[in-house]
Design a protein around this motif. Sequence first.
Motif, mmCIF file in Angstrom:
data_model
loop_
_atom_site.group_PDB
_atom_site.id
_atom_site.type_symbol
_atom_site.label_atom_id
_atom_site.label_comp_id
_atom_site.label_asym_id
_atom_site.label_seq_id
_atom_site.Cartn_x
_atom_site.Cartn_y
_atom_site.Cartn_z
ATOM 1 N N THR A 4 -6.180 55.958 39.497
ATOM 2 C CA THR A 4 -6.355 54.574 39.949
ATOM 3 C C THR A 4 -7.830 54.289 40.185
ATOM 4 N N LEU A 33 5.757 48.984 35.666
ATOM 5 C CA LEU A 33 4.726 50.008 35.789
ATOM 6 C C LEU A 33 3.476 49.453 36.462
ATOM 7 N N VAL A 60 -4.198 57.518 31.388
ATOM 8 C CA VAL A 60 -2.869 56.936 31.476
ATOM 9 C C VAL A 60 -1.874 57.672 30.577
ATOM 10 N N SER A 115 0.409 60.673 31.640
ATOM 11 C CA SER A 115 1.606 60.506 32.471
ATOM 12 C C SER A 115 2.898 60.471 31.654
ATOM 13 N N TRP A 149 2.072 50.720 40.022
ATOM 14 C CA TRP A 149 0.772 51.386 40.061
ATOM 15 C C TRP A 149 -0.300 50.566 40.761
ATOM 16 N N LYS A 150 0.118 49.376 41.278
ATOM 17 C CA LYS A 150 -0.807 48.498 42.001
ATOM 18 C C LYS A 150 -2.048 48.163 41.162
ATOM 19 N N SER A 182 -3.899 59.056 42.498
ATOM 20 C CA SER A 182 -4.886 58.173 43.129
ATOM 21 C C SER A 182 -6.240 58.257 42.450
ATOM 22 N N ALA A 230 4.266 58.913 38.385
ATOM 23 C CA ALA A 230 3.272 58.592 39.408
ATOM 24 C C ALA A 230 1.888 58.523 38.767
ATOM 25 N N LEU A 231 1.124 57.537 39.162
ATOM 26 C CA LEU A 231 -0.258 57.444 38.714
ATOM 27 C C LEU A 231 -1.116 58.018 39.827
#
Length: 287
Positions: free
Chosen positions: A27, A198, A96, A99, A202-203, A24, A21-22
Amino acid sequence: MLVENLNHSPLDRIKTNQLPALPSDVTYLVESMLDDSIDFRQLAQVIERFPSIAARLIALANSAWSAPVNPINSLDMACARLGFGVVRSTCIALAVASSFDSTRCPAFNPETFWCHALLLADASTWLAQAAPMQIRPSSQITRTAGLLHKLGLLWLADQLPDETHQAIVKKQNDPNTTLKQALQGLIGIDYLDVGAVLAKAWKMPEPLVTAMSRDSISDEMPYWETILMVITADSMVSQLRQEAPWLASDKRLASLGIDTQAANEVFEKLSRQYLVTLGLASMLFSR
């Protein structure tokens, strides 16, 4: 081969339950680093939300690598000392990388990986700056696209460490085999396949999704300018690391509107930056 021993392909496994999971806030950090208009003070305000990254930046600004004349006592001073490019790339890389656990793969060298990624970010940015305004993408989008181009390899080193180790060793022992080919042969997927999943999960912004999933282009492809700059920059970095001369691709450069002299100047600048970036990667990602 691993792909023959699974009920589902490795790519199916990625798409189900093994994606890291990244958070929020990460992001938010990445999106902020993509803003071309942000100044040093605003940059520092964003990074203040990430105490561990802020501490690493201040330590880096005070290190022998940075060699400041006077002590750096604040995040503002650290950002000003290190410069926009280093700060942006370092923040995204640290956020990043947290993770993944690449130590599970013995042949994976995080210093080598991140040195290549940081050089790729710089070279992509410089190529973008050399392109005509009408096709020039955002310099920060291009920088981040270069930085994250091979991010899928981190997932592979974390989740499929034995097979990734074998692929890296095969590539090291056979100069005619690329890492992509070795991974495809052993696992059935490569780092671009993983990067695509990925980036979408991760949008990430669409230009980054494209850059993390492609190493070839067509003129009809969205964001083709960004990915072509990353591909060209990657060839520069690869040749530099092999201590080989870089031979400009006239077709690529013509598509980008970059003349050969300008491209060679980027490669020369990259050559001068190599040892500096190797030192930076060593400080940030040594095991």
